[in-house]
Scaffold this active site. Structure first.
Site: not given
Ligand code: PGA
Length: 255
Positions: A101, A171
């Site tokens: 992430h 993302e």
């Protein structure tokens, strides 16, 4: 364009909620909503990546979903302080783990460390959600090459038989935590580039099948568009997964 599969709706609680009691209350309420939903949902209709100390408390309660981790330690069993290795997360009840992430990358996680984490997580049978995304976009499209390279470098040493448990999340860093998500067209372009990178690494058949998620400022109003027009198989959701009505709305509108 149609949805390709049953959507994977993955929440990322980040550093919320503040206490175990709040976390338990949330899952109990979500479970009640799933159990009594007017809309027919699949047996398992959500994934929630929670603070790791809550995993053992929440996993037994999550009958309609999966509980997972937001990161894993890439260290081996032994004398390293801090962090939880995949076998520990798995035995606590985690079914999946997010790796790479952007908020973890920002803390100094190296490409090499990420590749090790992915391998260890997959070896432990955790469904592994690998995040990639550009910080900024340029007109020439060099961010696409950057993302393709990230995939190639991170997955080169992964044994082929482990790939079936790997999910990729696109993302864009500029969309995470912002008001504005990518457009479905922007998302679609990247999904094609990611599948191309995977095809050259593992083969076209797998590249067609691999699940790709979109994450970054998803709300219930935009969720379905990504599945219908963005070429993705699911969503990775931060803020809108931290509020029960918003998260359940996304679960029901997307199924
Ligand atoms: P957001 O976060 O939905 O709050 O933008 C997404 C993420 O960080 O995965």
């Amino acid at each position: 364009m149609n949805k390709r599969t049953t959507p994977l709706i993955v929440g990322n609680w980040k550093t919320t909620p503040a206490t175990k009691e709040e976390a338990v209350k949330f899952i109990k309420a979500l479970e009640k909503k799933c159990a009594t939903s007017k809309k027919k949902l699949p047996k398992k209709s959500y994934y929630l990546a929670v603070p790791s100390v809550f995993i053992a408390h929440l996993a037994p309660l999550a009958k309609h979903g999966y509980i997972g981790a937001q990161n894993v330690s890439g260290q081996s069993l032994g004398q390293t302080t801090g962090g939880e290795i995949p076998s520990q997360l798995s035995s606590a009840g985690a079914s999946f783990a997010i790796i790479g992430h952007s908020e973890v990358r920002k803390t100094g996680e190296t490409q090499e460390a990420r590749a090790i984490k992915v391998a260890l997580s997959l070896q432990q049978n955790l469904t592994t959600i690998f995040c990639v995304g550009e910080k900024t976009r340029d007109k020439e499209g060099s961010y696409l090459k950057e993302l393709e390279d990230d995939i190639r470098i991170s997955f080169t040493d992964i044994p082929r038989n482990l790939f079936s448990n790997l999910i990729i999340a696109y993302e864009p860093v500029w969309a995470i935590g912002s008001k504005t998500p990518a457009t479905p067209t922007e998302c679609f372009e990247v999904v094609i580039a990611l599948r191309r990178a995977i095809a050259s690494l593992i083969g076209i058949d797998y590249a067609k099948k691999v699940h790709i998620l979109y994450g970054g400022a998803v709300t219930k109003d935009t969720a379905t568009t990504f599945l219908e027009e963005g070429g993705v198989d699911g969503l990775l959701i931060g803020r809108s997964s931290q509020e029960i009505v918003a998260f359940f709305d996304i679960i029901t509108t997307t199924h």
